[in-house]
Design a protein around this motif. Structure first.
Motif, PDB file in Angstrom:
ATOM      1  N   VAL A 172      14.494 147.288  59.727  1.00 23.35           N
ATOM      2  CA  VAL A 172      14.153 148.110  60.893  1.00 23.35           C
ATOM      3  C   VAL A 172      14.334 147.317  62.184  1.00 23.35           C
ATOM      4  O   VAL A 172      14.896 147.821  63.169  1.00 23.35           O
ATOM      5  CB  VAL A 172      12.704 148.632  60.791  1.00 23.35           C
ATOM      6  CG1 VAL A 172      12.221 149.196  62.136  1.00 23.35           C
ATOM      7  CG2 VAL A 172      12.599 149.696  59.713  1.00 23.35           C
ATOM      8  N   THR A 173      13.882 146.070  62.191  1.00 23.24           N
ATOM      9  CA  THR A 173      13.991 145.241  63.388  1.00 23.24           C
ATOM     10  C   THR A 173      15.450 145.019  63.771  1.00 23.24           C
ATOM     11  O   THR A 173      15.826 145.156  64.946  1.00 23.24           O
ATOM     12  CB  THR A 173      13.284 143.893  63.172  1.00 23.24           C
ATOM     13  OG1 THR A 173      11.892 144.129  62.895  1.00 23.24           O
ATOM     14  CG2 THR A 173      13.405 143.001  64.392  1.00 23.24           C
ATOM     15  N   GLN A 174      16.287 144.686  62.811  1.00 24.95           N
ATOM     16  CA  GLN A 174      17.690 144.441  63.124  1.00 24.95           C
ATOM     17  C   GLN A 174      18.435 145.732  63.447  1.00 24.95           C
ATOM     18  O   GLN A 174      19.292 145.749  64.343  1.00 24.95           O
ATOM     19  CB  GLN A 174      18.366 143.706  61.966  1.00 24.95           C
ATOM     20  CG  GLN A 174      19.771 143.206  62.277  1.00 24.95           C
ATOM     21  CD  GLN A 174      19.795 142.096  63.331  1.00 24.95           C
ATOM     22  OE1 GLN A 174      18.804 141.817  63.987  1.00 24.95           O
ATOM     23  NE2 GLN A 174      20.943 141.475  63.491  1.00 24.95           N
ATOM     24  N   PHE A 175      18.112 146.802  62.757  1.00 24.48           N
ATOM     25  CA  PHE A 175      18.690 148.105  63.076  1.00 24.48           C
ATOM     26  C   PHE A 175      18.386 148.473  64.521  1.00 24.48           C
ATOM     27  O   PHE A 175      19.262 148.959  65.256  1.00 24.48           O
ATOM     28  CB  PHE A 175      18.126 149.178  62.136  1.00 24.48           C
ATOM     29  CG  PHE A 175      18.416 150.591  62.578  1.00 24.48           C
ATOM     30  CD1 PHE A 175      19.644 151.170  62.322  1.00 24.48           C
ATOM     31  CD2 PHE A 175      17.452 151.329  63.246  1.00 24.48           C
ATOM     32  CE1 PHE A 175      19.918 152.474  62.736  1.00 24.48           C
ATOM     33  CE2 PHE A 175      17.712 152.627  63.664  1.00 24.48           C
ATOM     34  CZ  PHE A 175      18.951 153.202  63.403  1.00 24.48           C
ATOM     35  N   SER A 176      17.156 148.224  64.952  1.00 20.03           N
ATOM     36  CA  SER A 176      16.745 148.580  66.311  1.00 20.03           C
ATOM     37  C   SER A 176      17.518 147.782  67.346  1.00 20.03           C
ATOM     38  O   SER A 176      17.880 148.313  68.416  1.00 20.03           O
ATOM     39  CB  SER A 176      15.240 148.349  66.487  1.00 20.03           C
ATOM     40  OG  SER A 176      14.502 149.130  65.562  1.00 20.03           O
ATOM     41  N   ARG A 177      17.787 146.520  67.068  1.00 14.86           N
ATOM     42  CA  ARG A 177      18.581 145.713  67.991  1.00 14.86           C
ATOM     43  C   ARG A 177      20.003 146.261  68.111  1.00 14.86           C
ATOM     44  O   ARG A 177      20.558 146.362  69.209  1.00 14.86           O
ATOM     45  CB  ARG A 177      18.631 144.257  67.507  1.00 14.86           C
ATOM     46  CG  ARG A 177      17.302 143.517  67.578  1.00 14.86           C
ATOM     47  CD  ARG A 177      17.536 142.031  67.330  1.00 14.86           C
ATOM     48  NE  ARG A 177      16.295 141.285  67.337  1.00 14.86           N
ATOM     49  CZ  ARG A 177      15.716 140.782  66.257  1.00 14.86           C
ATOM     50  NH1 ARG A 177      16.266 140.978  65.067  1.00 14.86           N
ATOM     51  NH2 ARG A 177      14.589 140.101  66.341  1.00 14.86           N
ATOM     52  N   CYS A 178      20.594 146.591  66.972  1.00 12.64           N
ATOM     53  CA  CYS A 178      21.953 147.142  67.000  1.00 12.64           C
ATOM     54  C   CYS A 178      21.979 148.472  67.744  1.00 12.64           C
ATOM     55  O   CYS A 178      22.891 148.727  68.558  1.00 12.64           O
ATOM     56  CB  CYS A 178      22.469 147.326  65.578  1.00 12.64           C
ATOM     57  SG  CYS A 178      22.702 145.787  64.664  1.00 12.64           S
ATOM     58  N   LEU A 179      21.006 149.317  67.482  1.00 13.92           N
ATOM     59  CA  LEU A 179      20.937 150.603  68.170  1.00 13.92           C
ATOM     60  C   LEU A 179      20.779 150.396  69.676  1.00 13.92           C
ATOM     61  O   LEU A 179      21.415 151.092  70.479  1.00 13.92           O
ATOM     62  CB  LEU A 179      19.768 151.420  67.624  1.00 13.92           C
ATOM     63  CG  LEU A 179      19.535 152.785  68.271  1.00 13.92           C
ATOM     64  CD1 LEU A 179      20.745 153.695  68.063  1.00 13.92           C
ATOM     65  CD2 LEU A 179      18.265 153.433  67.716  1.00 13.92           C
ATOM     66  N   ALA A 180      19.941 149.442  70.064  1.00 14.25           N
ATOM     67  CA  ALA A 180      19.732 149.167  71.481  1.00 14.25           C
ATOM     68  C   ALA A 180      21.027 148.789  72.174  1.00 14.25           C
ATOM     69  O   ALA A 180      21.298 149.218  73.309  1.00 14.25           O
ATOM     70  CB  ALA A 180      18.692 148.063  71.656  1.00 14.25           C
ATOM     71  N   LEU A 181      21.850 147.983  71.508  1.00 10.97           N
ATOM     72  CA  LEU A 181      23.143 147.604  72.084  1.00 10.97           C
ATOM     73  C   LEU A 181      24.036 148.827  72.276  1.00 10.97           C
ATOM     74  O   LEU A 181      24.706 148.974  73.303  1.00 10.97           O
ATOM     75  CB  LEU A 181      23.848 146.602  71.173  1.00 10.97           C
ATOM     76  CG  LEU A 181      23.494 145.125  71.324  1.00 10.97           C
ATOM     77  CD1 LEU A 181      24.325 144.308  70.337  1.00 10.97           C
ATOM     78  CD2 LEU A 181      23.739 144.637  72.747  1.00 10.97           C
ATOM     79  N   GLU A 182      24.057 149.698  71.295  1.00  8.31           N
ATOM     80  CA  GLU A 182      24.910 150.874  71.371  1.00  8.31           C
ATOM     81  C   GLU A 182      24.464 151.849  72.450  1.00  8.31           C
ATOM     82  O   GLU A 182      25.293 152.539  73.067  1.00  8.31           O
ATOM     83  CB  GLU A 182      24.937 151.573  70.009  1.00  8.31           C
ATOM     84  CG  GLU A 182      25.578 150.754  68.905  1.00  8.31           C
ATOM     85  CD  GLU A 182      25.535 151.450  67.550  1.00  8.31           C
ATOM     86  OE1 GLU A 182      25.165 152.645  67.501  1.00  8.31           O
ATOM     87  OE2 GLU A 182      25.867 150.806  66.537  1.00  8.31           O
TER      88      GLU A 182
END
Length: 269
Positions: A172-182
């Motif tokens: 979840v933490t890493q998914f959220s970082r990737c989503l934030a970039l997008e």
């Protein structure tokens, strides 16, 4: 239970639509009640229909027009998509999303069943993906919005007998970082709040399986687990305050951030 209205900025969410998963209990319910008190329009999703009824009753008659609920399994993408469409028809475009829904699965790796592992990932990670994907599409189109996903300090601190839960929260933490970039180029922010031990039913379930409040605070050398430097267990409101801040315009230049709310238990790893 909500705090006194004077204890939180009552205007920043006035009239805004906030969708919350896992809103029937614990941190999610506390968040929903605080937002209703602050004048927000709240869409509350949870598998626990009875808990959603309790949320509606706790919100009171004045909050009824501002609250929309639906019982569903966040791991089912079709149900989530339909609910988000219905929520926006009922309360308007979603301004903020808080993904709080999650389950705790204890057990050593050699003892976990396929079903236990898969179910943990489906809810804790899949539920976040389903809600974020559906809501983010509208936010991108409108070029505004903010998302907070609730992870855990277990995402970075290895814990015996918590591999499924910890792995799902790390994802979840890493998914959220990737989503934030997008989403950044579209003016949409995405951050993570990572609580430590919090006085909710999930935490009390752990205590019933052999742990205790005192053990958590003091730490357990045999389990390679640090204690809590602030020497107290978090309340749901402690976590709610962090979520509200990151959702709000006060955090307008914050994205990709992981905010720990654990009393120092992971030494700010």
């Amino acid at each position: 239970m909500t705090r006194n209205a004077s204890s939180s900025p009552s205007s920043e969410f006035q009239g805004r639509h906030v969708l919350i998963t896992g809103a029937a209990g614990g941190i999610g319910q506390a968040l929903a009640l605080q937002l209703l008190q602050d004048g927000a329009r709240v869409s509350a999703l949870d598998l626990d229909a009875q808990g959603l009824d309790h949320l509606r009753a706790s919100g009171g008659a004045d909050a009824a027009p501002q609250l929309w609920t639906r019982a569903l399994d966040v791991s089912e993408s079709g149900a989530v998509n339909a609910a988000i469409e219905a929520a926006e028809q009922a309360l308007g475009p979603i301004d903020h999303l808080a993904c709080v829904a999650g389950v705790l699965q204890m057990g050593r790796v050699t003892e976990l069943s396929d079903e236990q592992w898969s179910r943990t990932m489906a809810i804790n990670l899949g539920g976040v993906f389903n809600a974020c994907r559906a809501v983010a599409r509208g936010m991108v189109a409108r070029q505004r919005g903010s998302i907070v996903n609730v992870s855990s300090n277990a995402a970075t601190a290895p814990r015996a007998a918590m591999s499924a839960y910890a792995a799902s929260k790390a994802a979840v933490t890493q998914f959220s970082r990737c989503l934030a970039l997008e989403l950044a180029e579209h003016g949409v922010r995405c951050n993570t709040v990572s609580p430590g031990s919090t006085d909710t039913e999930m935490q009390r379930a752990m205590w019933r399986q052999g742990s205790s409040r005192e053990t958590v605070i003091e730490g357990d050398a045999k389990a390679f687990r640090l204690g809590i430097p602030l020497r107290k267990i978090a309340t749901p409101d402690d976590v709610v305050d962090a979520i509200l801040f990151l959702l709000s315009d006060r955090a307008g230049h914050i994205t990709l951030h992981d905010m720990r709310v654990d009393g120092g238990a992971t030494l700010d790893q």
